[in-house]
Design a protein around this motif. Sequence first.
Motif, PDB file in Angstrom:
ATOM      1  N   GLY A 185       0.807  -1.218   0.000  1.00 42.93           N
ATOM      2  CA  GLY A 185       0.000   0.000   0.000  1.00 42.93           C
ATOM      3  C   GLY A 185       0.833   1.257   0.000  1.00 42.93           C
ATOM      4  O   GLY A 185       0.551   2.209  -0.743  1.00 42.93           O
ATOM      5  N   ARG A 334       0.685   7.029   2.281  1.00 43.71           N
ATOM      6  CA  ARG A 334      -0.390   6.084   1.992  1.00 43.71           C
ATOM      7  C   ARG A 334      -1.628   6.797   1.431  1.00 43.71           C
ATOM      8  O   ARG A 334      -2.284   6.283   0.520  1.00 43.71           O
ATOM      9  CB  ARG A 334      -0.756   5.299   3.255  1.00 43.71           C
ATOM     10  N   SER A 337      -0.745   7.684  -2.099  1.00 46.70           N
ATOM     11  CA  SER A 337      -0.739   6.469  -2.909  1.00 46.70           C
ATOM     12  C   SER A 337      -2.152   6.048  -3.290  1.00 46.70           C
ATOM     13  O   SER A 337      -2.408   5.632  -4.426  1.00 46.70           O
ATOM     14  CB  SER A 337      -0.056   5.330  -2.144  1.00 46.70           C
ATOM     15  N   ALA A 338      -3.092   6.164  -2.339  1.00 43.55           N
ATOM     16  CA  ALA A 338      -4.479   5.778  -2.618  1.00 43.55           C
ATOM     17  C   ALA A 338      -5.075   6.639  -3.729  1.00 43.55           C
ATOM     18  O   ALA A 338      -5.753   6.131  -4.637  1.00 43.55           O
ATOM     19  CB  ALA A 338      -5.316   5.895  -1.343  1.00 43.55           C
ATOM     20  N   CYS A 378      -4.473  -0.497  -0.538  1.00 41.32           N
ATOM     21  CA  CYS A 378      -4.540   0.817   0.112  1.00 41.32           C
ATOM     22  C   CYS A 378      -5.476   0.813   1.311  1.00 41.32           C
ATOM     23  O   CYS A 378      -5.415   1.723   2.151  1.00 41.32           O
ATOM     24  CB  CYS A 378      -4.979   1.884  -0.891  1.00 41.32           C
TER      25      CYS A 378
END
Length: 408
Positions: A185, A334, A337-338, A378
């Motif tokens: 993730g 994170r 990234s999502a 994620c």
Amino acid sequence: MSGRMGTAQGAALLVGAVLGPGMLVLPHLAADAAGPASVLAWAGMLALSVPVALTFAALGARYPGGGGVAAVVGLAFGRHAAAVAGWWFFGAVPIGTVAGVLVGGAYVEASLGVDATLAACLILAAAFAANTAGLRTSGRLQIGLVALLVALLATAVLTAAPHADAVRFTPFAPYGAAGVAGAAGVLMFAFVGWEAASHLSGEFADRRRGPLRATVVTLVVIGLLYAGVSVTSVGVLGADMPDVPLTALLEIGVGPVARPVTGVVAVLLTFGAVNTYLAGAGRLGAALARDRALPGWFAKGGAPGETPYRSLGLLAVLSVPVLVAGQDLDLLMRATSACLAAVTTAGVAAATRMLPAGRHRVTAVVGTVMSLVGLAFCGGYLAVPAALAVVALLVLKANARRSYKIGL
């Protein structure tokens, strides 16, 4: 008329789109989540990247100069989907740029002794000032910064690898499969940017085969670098590695002189990446306003040669609270990234509708499935792109209602 870009230059630009200063800290975050088994997360994300990268290369060859993922999504699914994809990227920028400057700040503190938060604030302020003044990171300078990062990573791997010890890979998976998924993730941060192939395609001398060749070269370069960094960092430093793993690797491989050099390089890399992202996001904000996905007031300055001051101002306003409240680098990466994984998934899903039947469409379908798997990694951070999607649709609806009233 065809462009003049060959495979080597195209690959350099693609490497720059995928590789960023996040690599200075991601080995630590991945190992913290999964222990030595983080190498499996790196390998899995590399496998995921192959069909995604090839899909965007095929999309670029068929639709040269496609205008970015939001435009491609709009062609495939309509303007509402385009607005959502645009908001996913625009909303990720304040979070991602703050994460980036915090990475640079951590290296400055470890290398030069300057407070990390102060250094991060200075880098972010300098990037906003440069964009407000209309200064951009030139293509050649950006390629130079990418070459510097590649050299830094390669030097760290080659010089530190002889000090690796197999014992540092045990216990291999202390957190089980959940830890590997958690590492994947956060590693999504290092595996986005392949969509650049779709809107660089018009610059290639060979528009049909150039994007594919450059993408294959980039996959090889990225694969070697990521494999080398992931295995060496664990083998040399262990799962409990420091927050600044590249500095630690270089000190082991080169000596104490690496510490101040790494700090200076981290500042250059971070500023270059943040400056470039803000420039693109500023123009994206103006474009979203023009398409009624943002209030129309923010559209000013979006024409070629103009500076989108209002859109940049909005990004600055959004960045300040993130910087003040978001000192958790793992959380910021994170969340970013999502959002970027959602953008990538939307792009490859659009390709399944826009590419003709045959191997390219099959690759797009595989890429979509693997991107959905990446999205699943994620976890709860998908709430961020979900919230941005709601905001995008509400703004579209409000602007449509206002236009209807004005029409009356």
